[in-house]
Design a protein around this motif. Structure first.
Motif, PDB file in Angstrom:
ATOM      1  N   UNK A   1       0.822  -1.208   0.000  1.00  0.00           N
ATOM      2  CA  UNK A   1       0.000   0.000   0.000  1.00  0.00           C
ATOM      3  C   UNK A   1       0.860   1.265   0.000  1.00  0.00           C
ATOM      4  N   UNK A   2       1.928   1.258   0.762  1.00  0.00           N
ATOM      5  CA  UNK A   2       2.841   2.413   0.788  1.00  0.00           C
ATOM      6  C   UNK A   2       3.390   2.678  -0.612  1.00  0.00           C
TER       7      UNK A   2
ATOM      8  N   UNK B   1       2.418   5.977  -2.859  1.00  0.00           N
ATOM      9  CA  UNK B   1       3.515   6.901  -3.157  1.00  0.00           C
ATOM     10  C   UNK B   1       3.590   7.170  -4.655  1.00  0.00           C
ATOM     11  N   UNK B   2       3.385   6.140  -5.451  1.00  0.00           N
ATOM     12  CA  UNK B   2       3.342   6.320  -6.908  1.00  0.00           C
ATOM     13  C   UNK B   2       2.183   7.238  -7.285  1.00  0.00           C
TER      14      UNK B   2
ATOM     15  N   UNK C   1      -5.108  12.782  -4.638  1.00  0.00           N
ATOM     16  CA  UNK C   1      -5.480  11.476  -5.170  1.00  0.00           C
ATOM     17  C   UNK C   1      -5.010  10.311  -4.297  1.00  0.00           C
ATOM     18  N   UNK C   2      -4.327  10.622  -3.195  1.00  0.00           N
ATOM     19  CA  UNK C   2      -3.918   9.558  -2.276  1.00  0.00           C
ATOM     20  C   UNK C   2      -5.160   8.989  -1.594  1.00  0.00           C
ATOM     21  N   UNK C   3      -5.259   7.695  -1.510  1.00  0.00           N
ATOM     22  CA  UNK C   3      -6.441   7.027  -0.982  1.00  0.00           C
ATOM     23  C   UNK C   3      -6.689   7.331   0.496  1.00  0.00           C
TER      24      UNK C   3
END
Length: 414
Positions: free
Chosen positions: A114-115, A119-120, A129-131
């Motif tokens: 998940x990290x 990060x991508x 857009x980070x979940x």
């Protein structure tokens, strides 16, 4: 007042070799390998292209797809293993006191996948857009939390993070939790899913991995003089433990009794074990003392046995110092020869193998052992290549981790 007794009544696992305890143990005893070419990401630029990848796992077989998407892979495998273990135990939590059931599950790294993915997304699409599920998925305690929520268990709930000793320490702490009377039941073990681009790259940079790309199934060679590093794997191993009278009252099928736990620190180096195995040896001594057994009563040791130059020698020295002449009368094997190294999950999977060895009177082999390294002592019985039928009354399972963490568990026939 007599000490409470603690027994193992349920086993569950997800590994590259098998995803049930019965199939896992059978495959280990046959010397089968779960090591193969990595397919979950492109390894073209990596010096190592193989590992213990779980290739047939679908969380939708255990819970809803929607629920599963909110979990990192390590949590998914922990929950699937926990469901197996609970079903195997025959427990029905609806009739139990939820506040007297603990969940203690270790993970050395947690949600690494998940990290990486978030990060991508951050770099490519920006912070918005980070979940929102990023933190709940990556946190190391997500596995214990999700298992607790799944069953509505309200007793002590925690995660142990001690690198490759995480599952062993988690089980040991769960053992003490039941022993003390704080809980009657505990769902415990470990899970790890570090077979990711950054996970593999990191261990490659450490130069701790085998590079036998042309022969991956024979790459993990604990105690062999030609070993060249460990094999990175993923998976989970969960056990259900409970107070003996509680298990007996409900007619549970008992695998074995948890008798002792020892934990120490090397205070030596962040990655290398203490060369003489002093910390590991002390953990074994403490576990023996806790169990009330003497060294000569142990029939089998499921060793940490990583297939690295430093670990195998240090652990062998520790066994010789603790057991003396009895070291040459007991069987010592490493199931990592078939599974590779599951890091923080290894102690859970290996306790399952140890419990089955007691239950079935069969010792799994060190599968790829051709020539014992003289520094590991050629006189010791490392159970090379083939499983052995032998009554196992008492056994020990060792877990050693980066940071100098040492853990030993002693189990016995009921």
């Amino acid at each position: 007042m007599s000490r409470r007794r603690v027994v193992i009544t349920g086993l569950g696992c997800v590994t590259s070799l098998a995803s049930s305890s019965d199939k896992l143990f059978a495959s280990l005893c046959e010397g089968k390998s779960g090591i193969s070419k990595i397919e979950c990401f492109d390894t073209a630029e990596y010096p190592v292209k193989f590992g213990g990848e779980v290739k047939d796992f679908e969380i939708s077989e255990w819970i809803s797809t929607r629920e599963g998407r909110r979990m990192d892979r390590f949590t998914q495998m922990a929950l699937a293993s926990a469901i197996q273990a609970v079903e195997d135990s025959g427990l029905k939590f609806e009739g139990e006191d939820a506040e007297r059931t603990s969940v203690i599950i270790g993970s050395g790294i947690g949600g690494l996948k998940e990290i990486e993915e978030q990060h991508i997304r951050l770099l490519e699409k920006g912070p918005r857009k980070v979940s929102p599920f990023c933190v709940p998925k990556l946190m190391g305690n997500a596995a214990s939390g999700c298992v607790s929520i799944h069953y509505g268990l309200k007793g002590p709930n925690m995660c142990v993070v001690t690198a490759c000793a995480s599952a062993g320490n988690a089980i040991g702490e769960a053992f003490y939790n039941v022993l003390s009377g704080r809980s009657d039941i505990s769902v415990t073990g470990g899970s790890e899913a570090a077979l990711t681009p950054i996970g593999l790259a990191s261990f490659c940079s450490l130069k701790s991995l085998s590079t036998r790309n042309d022969d991956p199934t024979n790459a993990s060679r604990p105690f062999d003089k030609d070993r060249d590093g460990f094999v990175l794997s993923e998976g989970a191993g969960i056990v259900v433990i409970e107070e003996y009278e509680h298990a007996k009252k409900r007619g549970a099928d008992i695998y074995c009794e948890l008798l002792g736990y020892g934990a120490t620190g090397d205070a030596h180096h962040i990655t290398a074990p203490e060369p003489e195995g002093l910390g590991a040896g002390e953990a074994m001594k403490l576990a023996l003392k806790d169990s009330g057994l003497n060294p000569g009563q142990i029939d089998y040791i499921n060793a940490h046995g990583t297939s690295t130059q430093l670990n195998d020698v240090a652990e062998s020295k520790a066994i010789r110092k603790v057991f003396g002449d009895d070291a040459y009368n007991l069987a010592v094997s490493s199931t990592k020869s078939c599974l590779g190294h599951l890091l923080g999950a290894s102690g859970g999977v290996e306790l399952i193998a140890t419990s089955k060895a007691i239950k079935e009177s069969v010792i799994p082999p060190t599968a790829n052992l051709e020539n014992v390294d003289p520094e590991c002592d050629v006189k010791m019985d490392f159970v090379p290549k083939d499983a052995r039928e032998k009554e196992v009354n008492y056994a020990m399972s060792n877990s050693l981790g980066f940071g100098g963490h040492n853990c030993s568990l002693v189990v016995g026939k009921v």
